[in-house]
Scaffold this motif. Structure first.
Motif, PDB file in Angstrom:
ATOM      1  N   ALA A  29       0.855  -1.167  -0.077  1.00 55.16           N
ATOM      2  CA  ALA A  29       0.058   0.112   0.093  1.00 55.16           C
ATOM      3  C   ALA A  29       0.746   1.317  -0.023  1.00 55.16           C
ATOM      4  O   ALA A  29       0.560   2.211  -0.540  1.00 55.16           O
ATOM      5  N   ASP A  30       1.917   1.393   0.880  1.00 59.12           N
ATOM      6  CA  ASP A  30       3.043   2.507   0.804  1.00 59.12           C
ATOM      7  C   ASP A  30       3.612   2.526  -0.646  1.00 59.12           C
ATOM      8  O   ASP A  30       3.845   3.777  -1.151  1.00 59.12           O
ATOM      9  N   ALA A  31       3.869   1.329  -1.387  1.00 57.53           N
ATOM     10  CA  ALA A  31       4.389   1.435  -2.556  1.00 57.53           C
ATOM     11  C   ALA A  31       3.360   2.146  -3.579  1.00 57.53           C
ATOM     12  O   ALA A  31       3.740   2.957  -4.444  1.00 57.53           O
ATOM     13  N   GLN A  32       2.335   1.742  -3.407  1.00 56.41           N
ATOM     14  CA  GLN A  32       1.034   2.348  -4.287  1.00 56.41           C
ATOM     15  C   GLN A  32       0.964   3.671  -4.135  1.00 56.41           C
ATOM     16  O   GLN A  32       0.809   4.390  -4.937  1.00 56.41           O
ATOM     17  N   ALA A  33       1.190   4.177  -2.743  1.00 55.85           N
ATOM     18  CA  ALA A  33       1.031   5.792  -2.463  1.00 55.85           C
ATOM     19  C   ALA A  33       2.166   6.420  -3.293  1.00 55.85           C
ATOM     20  O   ALA A  33       1.788   7.590  -3.633  1.00 55.85           O
ATOM     21  N   PHE A  34       3.237   5.917  -3.301  1.00 57.12           N
ATOM     22  CA  PHE A  34       4.418   6.592  -4.081  1.00 57.12           C
ATOM     23  C   PHE A  34       3.966   6.622  -5.469  1.00 57.12           C
ATOM     24  O   PHE A  34       4.308   7.774  -6.243  1.00 57.12           O
ATOM     25  N   VAL A  35       3.266   5.653  -6.079  1.00 55.88           N
ATOM     26  CA  VAL A  35       3.304   5.710  -7.394  1.00 55.88           C
ATOM     27  C   VAL A  35       1.999   6.655  -7.600  1.00 55.88           C
ATOM     28  O   VAL A  35       2.018   7.299  -8.643  1.00 55.88           O
ATOM     29  N   ASP A  36       0.942   6.757  -6.676  1.00 55.99           N
ATOM     30  CA  ASP A  36      -0.018   7.860  -6.955  1.00 55.99           C
ATOM     31  C   ASP A  36       0.370   9.079  -6.998  1.00 55.99           C
ATOM     32  O   ASP A  36       0.013   9.995  -7.314  1.00 55.99           O
ATOM     33  N   ARG A  37       1.548   9.378  -6.069  1.00 57.37           N
ATOM     34  CA  ARG A  37       1.830  10.671  -5.673  1.00 57.37           C
ATOM     35  C   ARG A  37       3.042  10.818  -6.956  1.00 57.37           C
ATOM     36  O   ARG A  37       3.025  12.139  -7.244  1.00 57.37           O
ATOM     37  N   TYR A  38       3.779  10.177  -7.507  1.00 55.41           N
ATOM     38  CA  TYR A  38       4.827  10.531  -8.366  1.00 55.41           C
ATOM     39  C   TYR A  38       4.563  10.189  -9.770  1.00 55.41           C
ATOM     40  O   TYR A  38       5.303  10.468 -10.693  1.00 55.41           O
ATOM     41  N   ALA A  39       3.572   9.284  -9.994  1.00 56.72           N
ATOM     42  CA  ALA A  39       3.435   8.694 -11.404  1.00 56.72           C
ATOM     43  C   ALA A  39       1.897   8.881 -11.855  1.00 56.72           C
ATOM     44  O   ALA A  39       1.434   8.001 -12.816  1.00 56.72           O
ATOM     45  N   ALA A  40       1.212   9.609 -10.985  1.00 50.78           N
ATOM     46  CA  ALA A  40      -0.140   9.756 -11.393  1.00 50.78           C
ATOM     47  C   ALA A  40      -0.510  10.224 -12.920  1.00 50.78           C
ATOM     48  O   ALA A  40      -1.568   9.730 -13.283  1.00 50.78           O
ATOM     49  N   GLU A  41       0.391  10.658 -13.754  1.00 49.93           N
ATOM     50  CA  GLU A  41       0.032  11.231 -14.994  1.00 49.93           C
ATOM     51  C   GLU A  41       0.512  10.102 -16.114  1.00 49.93           C
ATOM     52  O   GLU A  41       0.409  10.276 -17.084  1.00 49.93           O
ATOM     53  N   ASP A  42       1.257   8.969 -15.434  1.00 51.35           N
ATOM     54  CA  ASP A  42       1.777   8.250 -16.561  1.00 51.35           C
ATOM     55  C   ASP A  42       0.664   7.054 -16.746  1.00 51.35           C
ATOM     56  O   ASP A  42      -0.464   6.836 -16.027  1.00 51.35           O
ATOM     57  N   THR A  43       1.134   6.355 -17.802  1.00 47.58           N
ATOM     58  CA  THR A  43       0.046   5.222 -18.190  1.00 47.58           C
ATOM     59  C   THR A  43       0.104   4.164 -17.344  1.00 47.58           C
ATOM     60  O   THR A  43       1.029   4.065 -16.398  1.00 47.58           O
ATOM     61  N   PRO A  44      -1.053   3.397 -17.283  1.00 47.51           N
ATOM     62  CA  PRO A  44      -1.058   2.076 -16.322  1.00 47.51           C
ATOM     63  C   PRO A  44       0.067   1.141 -16.267  1.00 47.51           C
ATOM     64  O   PRO A  44       0.582   0.804 -15.470  1.00 47.51           O
ATOM     65  N   TYR A  45       0.770   1.283 -17.582  1.00 44.08           N
ATOM     66  CA  TYR A  45       2.000   0.172 -17.799  1.00 44.08           C
ATOM     67  C   TYR A  45       3.017   0.792 -17.049  1.00 44.08           C
ATOM     68  O   TYR A  45       3.820   0.187 -16.494  1.00 44.08           O
ATOM     69  N   GLN A  46       3.288   2.044 -17.324  1.00 42.61           N
ATOM     70  CA  GLN A  46       4.502   2.767 -16.618  1.00 42.61           C
ATOM     71  C   GLN A  46       4.207   3.018 -15.129  1.00 42.61           C
ATOM     72  O   GLN A  46       5.201   2.418 -14.432  1.00 42.61           O
ATOM     73  N   GLN A  47       3.101   3.060 -14.625  1.00 42.20           N
ATOM     74  CA  GLN A  47       2.792   2.942 -13.256  1.00 42.20           C
ATOM     75  C   GLN A  47       3.255   1.522 -12.682  1.00 42.20           C
ATOM     76  O   GLN A  47       3.464   1.341 -11.727  1.00 42.20           O
ATOM     77  N   LYS A  48       2.842   0.596 -13.291  1.00 44.56           N
ATOM     78  CA  LYS A  48       3.146  -0.871 -12.999  1.00 44.56           C
ATOM     79  C   LYS A  48       4.479  -0.983 -12.929  1.00 44.56           C
ATOM     80  O   LYS A  48       5.193  -1.796 -11.878  1.00 44.56           O
ATOM     81  N   LEU A  49       5.346  -0.461 -13.808  1.00 45.88           N
ATOM     82  CA  LEU A  49       6.986  -0.638 -13.947  1.00 45.88           C
ATOM     83  C   LEU A  49       7.581   0.093 -12.605  1.00 45.88           C
ATOM     84  O   LEU A  49       8.401  -0.595 -12.050  1.00 45.88           O
TER      85      LEU A  49
END
Length: 208
Positions: free
Chosen positions: A146-166
């Protein structure tokens, strides 16, 4: 990053601010001239920035992804730096360079990609001169997914789903600061220290 899709997706992600901060720190640690090794160069944006900031530095930039090196080659050419940045297809776990070759060693966000990370880090310590500048930086593994997902939401919110998964997968594959400190004790890198350099990055640093 072995496929063209993965390499292109990584290249398209926004790295500018992080790359600038990385190069600023390399210079703060004393980088000015000499021959540097960049391990896991990806699209080569960091060596390009470093070469632009420090005209007396030459860089050997390595990666194990042919697709990444294709992208890097074009960027190096576009920035007219082919005489100062050499790109090589090299495995970080078996660096083909003699001991104490390089005046500086840099590596950004590659350690978590390497299956035997300690072996690669030992190799980095072997090829850099004992008094050389070192900056090895990577993500910190969060305590929970969940903490990892929070970082993704904070720093990669504008990226594509594939980029967010990376990005998410990279967090889960990363090391804690305690783990990095343990690896440092097994490396030949006198004077280096482990620091938390951002809210999501650790760094192994050594100044001149």
């Amino acid at each position: 990053m072995d496929t063209a899709e993965a390499a292109a997706a990584y290249d398209a992600m926004e790295h500018g601010e992080v790359d600038e901060a990385f190069v600023n720190r390399v210079i703060e640690l004393g980088a000015n001239d000499g021959h540097f090794l960049d391990v896991g160069t990806g699209p080569a944006q960091i060596p390009i920035l470093l070469a632009q900031r420090c005209p007396n530095i030459h860089i050997t930039a390595i990666d194990l992804s042919e697709e990444m090196l294709k992208i890097a080659k074009q960027y190096v050419k576009d920035n007219d730096l082919t005489d100062r940045i050499t790109l090589e297809l090299v495995d970080a776990k078996t660096l083909p360079y003699p001991d104490n070759t390089f005046d500086g060693l840099i590596s950004n966000s590659i350690v978590h990609h390497i299956h035997d990370s300690l072996r690669a880090l030992k190799e980095m310590g072997r090829v850099v001169k004992p008094e050389g500048v070192v900056l090895i930086r990577d993500l910190i593994r969060p305590e929970t997914p969940a903490d990892a997902q929070a970082f993704v939401d904070r720093y990669a919110a504008e990226d594509t789903p594939y980029q967010q998964k990376l990005y998410y997968d990279s967090f889960l594959a990363a090391f804690t600061i305690a783990e990095v400190n343990q690896m440092l004790t097994e490396m030949d890198m006198p004077g280096a220290v482990v620091v938390q350099s951002t809210d999501r990055h650790w760094s192994i640093e050594r100044s001149v």
